[in-house]
Design a protein around this motif. Structure first.
Motif, PDB file in Angstrom:
ATOM      1  N   ALA A 263       0.865  -1.183   0.000  1.00 46.74           N
ATOM      2  CA  ALA A 263       0.000   0.000   0.000  1.00 46.74           C
ATOM      3  C   ALA A 263       0.899   1.229   0.000  1.00 46.74           C
ATOM      4  CB  ALA A 263      -0.912   0.006   1.224  1.00 46.74           C
ATOM      5  N   ASP A 264       0.309   2.370  -0.274  1.00 50.03           N
ATOM      6  CA  ASP A 264       1.055   3.628  -0.275  1.00 50.03           C
ATOM      7  C   ASP A 264       0.139   4.726   0.257  1.00 50.03           C
ATOM      8  OD1 ASP A 264      -0.686   4.127  -2.414  1.00 50.03           O
ATOM      9  OD2 ASP A 264       0.885   4.190  -3.926  1.00 50.03           O
TER      10      ASP A 264
ATOM     11  N   LEU B 221      -1.765   6.687  -1.173  1.00 47.57           N
ATOM     12  CA  LEU B 221      -3.081   6.731  -1.813  1.00 47.57           C
ATOM     13  C   LEU B 221      -4.001   5.592  -1.374  1.00 47.57           C
ATOM     14  CD1 LEU B 221      -2.149   7.710  -5.477  1.00 47.57           C
ATOM     15  CD2 LEU B 221      -3.109   9.161  -3.694  1.00 47.57           C
ATOM     16  N   SER B 222      -3.422   4.465  -0.978  1.00 47.36           N
ATOM     17  CA  SER B 222      -4.269   3.304  -0.692  1.00 47.36           C
ATOM     18  C   SER B 222      -4.255   2.825   0.757  1.00 47.36           C
ATOM     19  CB  SER B 222      -3.859   2.138  -1.604  1.00 47.36           C
ATOM     20  OG  SER B 222      -2.516   1.764  -1.381  1.00 47.36           O
TER      21      SER B 222
ATOM     22  N   SER C  48      -5.208   4.137   3.496  1.00 45.03           N
ATOM     23  CA  SER C  48      -6.447   4.409   4.242  1.00 45.03           C
ATOM     24  C   SER C  48      -7.520   3.360   3.946  1.00 45.03           C
ATOM     25  CB  SER C  48      -6.966   5.814   3.938  1.00 45.03           C
ATOM     26  OG  SER C  48      -7.289   5.934   2.559  1.00 45.03           O
ATOM     27  N   GLU C  49      -7.506   2.796   2.744  1.00 41.62           N
ATOM     28  CA  GLU C  49      -8.462   1.739   2.406  1.00 41.62           C
ATOM     29  C   GLU C  49      -8.165   0.476   3.219  1.00 41.62           C
ATOM     30  OE1 GLU C  49      -9.519   1.572  -1.959  1.00 41.62           O
ATOM     31  OE2 GLU C  49      -7.735   2.850  -2.007  1.00 41.62           O
TER      32      GLU C  49
ATOM     33  N   TRP D 277      -8.330  -6.268  -4.064  1.00 37.63           N
ATOM     34  CA  TRP D 277      -7.232  -5.886  -3.171  1.00 37.63           C
ATOM     35  C   TRP D 277      -5.880  -6.145  -3.825  1.00 37.63           C
ATOM     36  CZ3 TRP D 277      -7.798  -2.727   0.697  1.00 37.63           C
ATOM     37  CH2 TRP D 277      -9.050  -2.606   1.289  1.00 37.63           C
TER      38      TRP D 277
ATOM     39  N   ARG E 109      -5.232  -3.264  -6.154  1.00 43.98           N
ATOM     40  CA  ARG E 109      -4.804  -2.082  -5.395  1.00 43.98           C
ATOM     41  C   ARG E 109      -3.324  -2.186  -5.024  1.00 43.98           C
ATOM     42  NH1 ARG E 109     -10.094  -2.566  -2.180  1.00 43.98           N
ATOM     43  NH2 ARG E 109     -11.393  -1.023  -3.218  1.00 43.98           N
TER      44      ARG E 109
ATOM     45  N   GLU F  46      -1.184  -1.720  -8.113  1.00 37.64           N
ATOM     46  CA  GLU F  46      -1.138  -0.300  -8.486  1.00 37.64           C
ATOM     47  C   GLU F  46      -0.205   0.478  -7.575  1.00 37.64           C
ATOM     48  OE1 GLU F  46      -5.300   0.653  -8.479  1.00 37.64           O
ATOM     49  OE2 GLU F  46      -5.616  -0.284 -10.445  1.00 37.64           O
ATOM     50  N   ALA F  47      -0.187   0.156  -6.264  1.00 38.09           N
ATOM     51  CA  ALA F  47       0.751   0.797  -5.342  1.00 38.09           C
ATOM     52  C   ALA F  47       2.184   0.440  -5.732  1.00 38.09           C
ATOM     53  CB  ALA F  47       0.467   0.381  -3.898  1.00 38.09           C
TER      54      ALA F  47
END
Length: 107
Positions: free
Chosen positions: A46-47, A49-50, A52-53, A94, A97, A100-101
């Motif tokens: 995650a990064d 942008l993601s 928090s999801e 997931w 996501r 993409e990170a």
């Protein structure tokens, strides 16, 4: 978790490559690392942008404790949300996501 189990878990994303690293495994899609296996647990990238999801889904961030005397370091990898474990469609979301990170981290 065997390599075949990992491939099955990420089947909704597409083919993955698995490489041993740091006592665990790096998991790649199209040459981009998007997940790790550490101590038998799969963690998704995650990064900013993601992340928090992942928090909203109840995931836990991986904290690397390293060697004695070193300060723990929060890593950009998170546990798989419980709701995705037995739902291939949600797992594919997931996984995408995380991939993409991984793409954003390469820039």
């Amino acid at each position: 978790m065997t390599d075949d189990d990992i491939r099955d878990l990420f089947a909704g994303l597409g083919p993955v490559t698995i490489k041993r690293m740091f006592g665990g495994k790096g998991i790649y899609h199209q040459g981009v690392v998007f997940a790790l296996e550490v101590d038998g647990e799969i963690l998704l990238k995650a990064d900013a942008l993601s992340a928090s999801e992942f928090v909203a889904a109840g995931s836990r961030q991986w904290v690397y404790t390293g060697h004695p005397g070193r300060k723990p370091t929060a890593m950009p990898y998170w546990s798989i949300p419980e709701s995705a474990i037995d739902d291939p469609d949600e797992m594919a979301l997931w996984s995408r996501r995380a991939y993409e990170a991984g793409l954003r981290a390469r820039k």
